[in-house]
Design an enzyme around this catalytic site. Structure first.
Site, PDB file in Angstrom:
ATOM      1  N   LYS A  90       0.855  -1.186   0.000  1.00 30.20           N
ATOM      2  CA  LYS A  90       0.000   0.000   0.000  1.00 30.20           C
ATOM      3  C   LYS A  90       0.883   1.225   0.000  1.00 30.20           C
ATOM      4  O   LYS A  90       1.887   1.284   0.714  1.00 30.20           O
ATOM      5  CB  LYS A  90      -0.864  -0.034   1.291  1.00 30.20           C
ATOM      6  CG  LYS A  90      -1.898   1.057   1.351  1.00 30.20           C
ATOM      7  CD  LYS A  90      -3.197   0.595   0.746  1.00 30.20           C
ATOM      8  CE  LYS A  90      -4.073   1.743   0.309  1.00 30.20           C
ATOM      9  NZ  LYS A  90      -3.624   2.410  -0.945  1.00 30.20           N
ATOM     10  N   GLN A 111       7.220   4.221   3.858  1.00 26.78           N
ATOM     11  CA  GLN A 111       5.816   3.777   3.906  1.00 26.78           C
ATOM     12  C   GLN A 111       5.663   2.481   4.720  1.00 26.78           C
ATOM     13  O   GLN A 111       4.631   2.266   5.352  1.00 26.78           O
ATOM     14  CB  GLN A 111       5.308   3.564   2.473  1.00 26.78           C
ATOM     15  CG  GLN A 111       3.786   3.503   2.353  1.00 26.78           C
ATOM     16  CD  GLN A 111       3.133   4.882   2.262  1.00 26.78           C
ATOM     17  OE1 GLN A 111       3.695   5.779   1.638  1.00 26.78           O
ATOM     18  NE2 GLN A 111       1.997   5.060   2.878  1.00 26.78           N
ATOM     19  N   LYS A 114       5.338   3.607   8.313  1.00 23.02           N
ATOM     20  CA  LYS A 114       4.119   4.411   8.481  1.00 23.02           C
ATOM     21  C   LYS A 114       2.899   3.498   8.521  1.00 23.02           C
ATOM     22  O   LYS A 114       2.056   3.576   9.413  1.00 23.02           O
ATOM     23  CB  LYS A 114       3.991   5.385   7.297  1.00 23.02           C
ATOM     24  CG  LYS A 114       2.799   6.300   7.406  1.00 23.02           C
ATOM     25  CD  LYS A 114       2.438   6.936   6.080  1.00 23.02           C
ATOM     26  CE  LYS A 114       3.548   7.788   5.530  1.00 23.02           C
ATOM     27  NZ  LYS A 114       3.062   8.686   4.465  1.00 23.02           N
ATOM     28  N   LYS A 126       5.443   2.237  -2.975  1.00 20.40           N
ATOM     29  CA  LYS A 126       5.284   3.580  -3.544  1.00 20.40           C
ATOM     30  C   LYS A 126       5.492   3.470  -5.041  1.00 20.40           C
ATOM     31  O   LYS A 126       6.189   2.577  -5.517  1.00 20.40           O
ATOM     32  CB  LYS A 126       6.338   4.529  -2.961  1.00 20.40           C
ATOM     33  CG  LYS A 126       5.919   5.972  -3.032  1.00 20.40           C
ATOM     34  CD  LYS A 126       5.039   6.296  -1.860  1.00 20.40           C
ATOM     35  CE  LYS A 126       4.537   7.701  -1.847  1.00 20.40           C
ATOM     36  NZ  LYS A 126       3.931   7.996  -0.530  1.00 20.40           N
ATOM     37  N   ASP A 166      -0.665  10.660  -4.346  1.00 22.69           N
ATOM     38  CA  ASP A 166       0.420  11.321  -3.617  1.00 22.69           C
ATOM     39  C   ASP A 166       0.603  12.644  -4.359  1.00 22.69           C
ATOM     40  O   ASP A 166      -0.305  13.076  -5.086  1.00 22.69           O
ATOM     41  CB  ASP A 166       1.684  10.444  -3.631  1.00 22.69           C
ATOM     42  CG  ASP A 166       2.689  10.861  -2.574  1.00 22.69           C
ATOM     43  OD1 ASP A 166       2.505  10.515  -1.405  1.00 22.69           O
ATOM     44  OD2 ASP A 166       3.665  11.564  -2.906  1.00 22.69           O
TER      45      ASP A 166
HETATM   46  N1  GLU Z   1       0.433   9.020  -0.424  1.00 23.12           N
HETATM   47  C1  GLU Z   1      -0.105   8.840   0.884  1.00 23.12           C
HETATM   48  C2  GLU Z   1       1.013   8.528   1.864  1.00 23.12           C
HETATM   49  O1  GLU Z   1       2.092   8.977   1.673  1.00 23.12           O
HETATM   50  C3  GLU Z   1      -1.251   7.866   0.904  1.00 23.12           C
HETATM   51  C4  GLU Z   1      -0.917   6.465   0.485  1.00 23.12           C
HETATM   52  C5  GLU Z   1      -2.134   5.542   0.405  1.00 23.12           C
HETATM   53  O2  GLU Z   1      -3.226   5.959   0.771  1.00 23.12           O
HETATM   54  O3  GLU Z   1      -1.940   4.399  -0.016  1.00 23.12           O
HETATM   55  O4  GLU Z   1       0.848   7.888   2.865  1.00 23.12           O
END
Ligand code: GLU
Length: 448
Positions: A90, A111, A114, A126, A166
């Protein structure tokens, strides 16, 4: 004395030459987990970090399209599926001229942690392309998104990978990508991408979720200091989705937003940026010009400062919401000189490592991006579950879940920092809490 993590940083440097952003992120994350590796020698023994720093997969592809003049254009697309220990990959898709493997690796690595912090079952990824949507017509953007998805669709899916937006990719672009994904897969269950428009199986409130989540995180941080957001003056950068949602929620919490910025300079509006002024961010964005100067023409209380960043404006709280490397050392010095009470990252990687350290050393509480802006991806996971269950989730439910998730992220980060002897250091705490969740899953899954 050499740290355990230095050997891993060396591997990343050697294997990814010319990718300073990636090296910087790895240094930042691994720098925090040294005490964890000391306490858990089994992670060193099982080569867990060696495996963690190498993406499971990096897909690179050609994106050909035809512009409005009939000229053939070719861009390069990427999807880095970095780690799937916790669930399907994701993470967002970024369209910007400076997109190259180093940015994609760095954001995908970030990510992983996170997503782990949200406590939801999502791995880290990503993607993006070196395509600049600014100045392109809607038809060009649609053709580009369709071509991008024509390759990407074979690598994604509900249980594999669900990209979202993003920088440079919002509801419009995601809508076009979803339309193409539907045609190619002949399925219309809402899977494939998240951040879809609400009319097309999207989640109510996803657009503003990242910004609202940032303010929820900040609220927890401020309240832990026995303080309140009420009456605090705030400076942000950017006027995109993240800045817009942040401005909305700041108003609800009674804080006073006085400045924001664009690539062309910054706006100072000491009367406060509220109500229709916040909604004007949408007009600025929809103009496709990527400039904030028109705000000062529309609202007489505002002044525009050409070519300048907003960090010299005196305020209680600073929240960079625009892009990476927005706050370097010279800006950090201004923020400290202005006696900031709190600093919270909104965008991904907005602060250089030395600038962040400088702000922390000055005793200013810092909310790191991977914790503070995780509300966006958390709501993406809620969108995936909404689509799987085929049951719409109301805006009120989203807001309640989002608040609880941000509170959990704050507490997990604060507790991890305390446990490892760094009380109050949310940067270290977020890295440690995220790492522990991933490490536990990787351990039980064996050497894969
Ligand atoms: N681009 C956002 C981030 O940096 C959202 C990513 C998503 O929802 O998959 O977390």
């Amino acid at each position: 004395m050499a740290r355990i993590v230095d050997q891993y940083i060396e591997i990343v440097k050697k294997r990814n030459p010319g990718e300073p952003e990636f090296v910087q992120t790895v240094e930042e994350v691994l720098g925090s987990i040294e005490p964890v590796l000391k306490k858990h020698p089994e992670y060193v023994k099982s080569g867990l970090v060696e495996r963690l720093i190498e993406p499971e997969r990096m897909i690179t592809f050609r994106v050909p399209w035809v512009d409005d003049k009939g000229k053939v254009q070719v861009n390069r697309g990427y999807r880095c599926q970095f780690n799937s220990a916790l669930g399907p990959y994701k993470g967002g898709i970024r369209f910007a001229p400076n997109v190259y493997p180093g940015i994609i690796h760095c954001l995908a690595f970030e990510q992983i942690f996170k997503n782990a912090l949200t406590g939801l079952p999502i791995g880290g990824a990503k993607g993006g392309a070196d395509f600049d949507p600014n100045g392109k017509s809607d038809a060009e953007i649609m053709r580009f998104c369709q071509s991008f998805m024509t390759e990407l669709y074979r690598h994604i899916g509900a249980n594999i990978d669900s990209p979202a937006g993003d920088l440079g990719v919002g509801g419009k672009e995601i809508g076009y990508m979803y339309g193409q994904y539907k045609r190619l897969t002949a399925s219309c269950d809402g899977s494939g991408v998240t951040g879809k428009p609400v009319s097309s199986l999207g989640l109510n409130g996803r657009t503003e979720a990242t910004g609202h989540g940032i303010v929820f995180f900040l609220k927890n941080m401020v309240e832990a200091n026995k303080d309140t957001l009420k009456g605090k003056t705030v400076v942000i950068s950017g006027f995109g989705n993240v800045a817009w949602g942040t401005a909305q929620q700041l108003e609800k919490e009674g804080a006073k937003l006085i400045a924001f910025s664009g690539p062309d300079g910054y706006i100072l509006d000491e009367e406060g940026i509220t109500g229709k002024k916040v909604e004007y961010f949408l007009d600025l964005r929809n103009s496709g010009k990527n400039i904030c100067e028109p705000y000062a023409k529309k609202f007489k209380s505002a002044k525009f400062f050409k070519g300048k960043k907003p960090w010299g404006v005196k305020a209680d709280i600073y929240i960079p919401c625009a892009m990476q490397n927005d706050v370097l050392m010279e800006s950090a010095k201004l923020i400290v000189k202005n006696k900031a009470k709190y600093y919270c990252e909104g965008a991904n990687m907005p602060t250089s490592n030395d600038a962040l350290e400088f702000i922390q050393k000055a005793g200013i509480p810092v909310g790191p991006a991977k914790a503070a802006n995780a509300g966006g991806v958390a709501c993406s996971a809620i969108e995936m579950s909404q689509n799987a269950r085929k049951m719409p989730v109301s805006r009120e439910e989203v807001d309640t879940m989002l608040y609880d998730i941000m509170k959990h992220i704050y507490e997990a980060s604060a507790n991890a920092a305390k446990e490892y002897g760094k009380k109050g250091n949310l940067v270290m705490g977020a890295n440690i809490a995220g790492f522990l969740a991933v490490a536990e899953a990787m351990t039980v899954q064996g050497i894969v």
